[in-house]
Design a protein around this motif. Sequence first.
Motif, mmCIF file in Angstrom:
data_model
loop_
_atom_site.group_PDB
_atom_site.id
_atom_site.type_symbol
_atom_site.label_atom_id
_atom_site.label_comp_id
_atom_site.label_asym_id
_atom_site.label_seq_id
_atom_site.Cartn_x
_atom_site.Cartn_y
_atom_site.Cartn_z
ATOM 1 N N UNK A 176 -6.711 -0.353 10.321
ATOM 2 C CA UNK A 176 -6.063 -0.017 9.050
ATOM 3 C C UNK A 176 -4.874 -0.911 8.717
ATOM 4 N N UNK A 177 -4.543 -1.861 9.565
ATOM 5 C CA UNK A 177 -3.328 -2.657 9.382
ATOM 6 C C UNK A 177 -3.296 -3.440 8.078
ATOM 7 N N UNK A 178 -4.440 -3.643 7.451
ATOM 8 C CA UNK A 178 -4.491 -4.370 6.181
ATOM 9 C C UNK A 178 -4.016 -3.511 4.996
ATOM 10 N N UNK A 179 -3.921 -2.189 5.205
ATOM 11 C CA UNK A 179 -3.468 -1.286 4.138
ATOM 12 C C UNK A 179 -1.942 -1.214 4.122
ATOM 13 N N UNK A 180 -1.338 -1.199 2.929
ATOM 14 C CA UNK A 180 0.129 -1.248 2.831
ATOM 15 C C UNK A 180 0.860 -0.182 3.647
ATOM 16 N N UNK A 181 0.386 1.054 3.652
ATOM 17 C CA UNK A 181 1.097 2.126 4.354
ATOM 18 C C UNK A 181 0.895 2.073 5.866
ATOM 19 N N UNK A 182 -0.075 1.273 6.336
ATOM 20 C CA UNK A 182 -0.382 1.214 7.758
ATOM 21 C C UNK A 182 0.044 -0.093 8.419
ATOM 22 N N UNK A 183 0.502 -1.067 7.649
ATOM 23 C CA UNK A 183 0.897 -2.332 8.257
ATOM 24 C C UNK A 183 2.093 -2.105 9.195
ATOM 25 N N UNK A 184 2.258 -2.989 10.153
ATOM 26 C CA UNK A 184 3.316 -2.831 11.152
ATOM 27 C C UNK A 184 4.694 -2.797 10.495
#
Length: 155
Positions: A13-21
């Motif tokens: 999910x890291x590509x989604x704004x709320x899930x990025x590091x």
Amino acid sequence: MTERVYADVQAPLLHLPNYCVEAFTERLDRHRTEPGFELVLGYDGEVAVGYAYGNTVDRYWSRLAKPLPAGFTDTAVLAVKEIGVRTPWRGTGAARRIHDSLLATRTEDRVALMVNPLAGEGRVRRLYEAWGYRAFNTQPATADSPLLTAMNRPR
């Protein structure tokens, strides 16, 4: 360390704004300043396998969709903000041990968390129900987050 574990947990999910590091780091930095903050890292030997963190409830209730019953907010509540376990340790009880470690020294009467009801095709919500959590409200969807189910249980 927590950011590396988070990145592994949320890799798909890291590509989604709320899930990025970066979004996680911003949330974690904000939550660290809130009352009662505590973070637990779980280990298997020397390897960090997961994390959980939370803090004493503050603005949490104001984000819910429906009004709360009278007296609902009169007791102290721990808000578990995130729980994550790396893939190889899922299904091993690691999440429960990390969760229970977070709760072990808390003094709040209840624990609350929010879950995406579709996460893991509903498996995550069913897991929390097996731990004694019960749904009591929802948090409306935002541009960064889906509709979430608010759940709580006695500590």
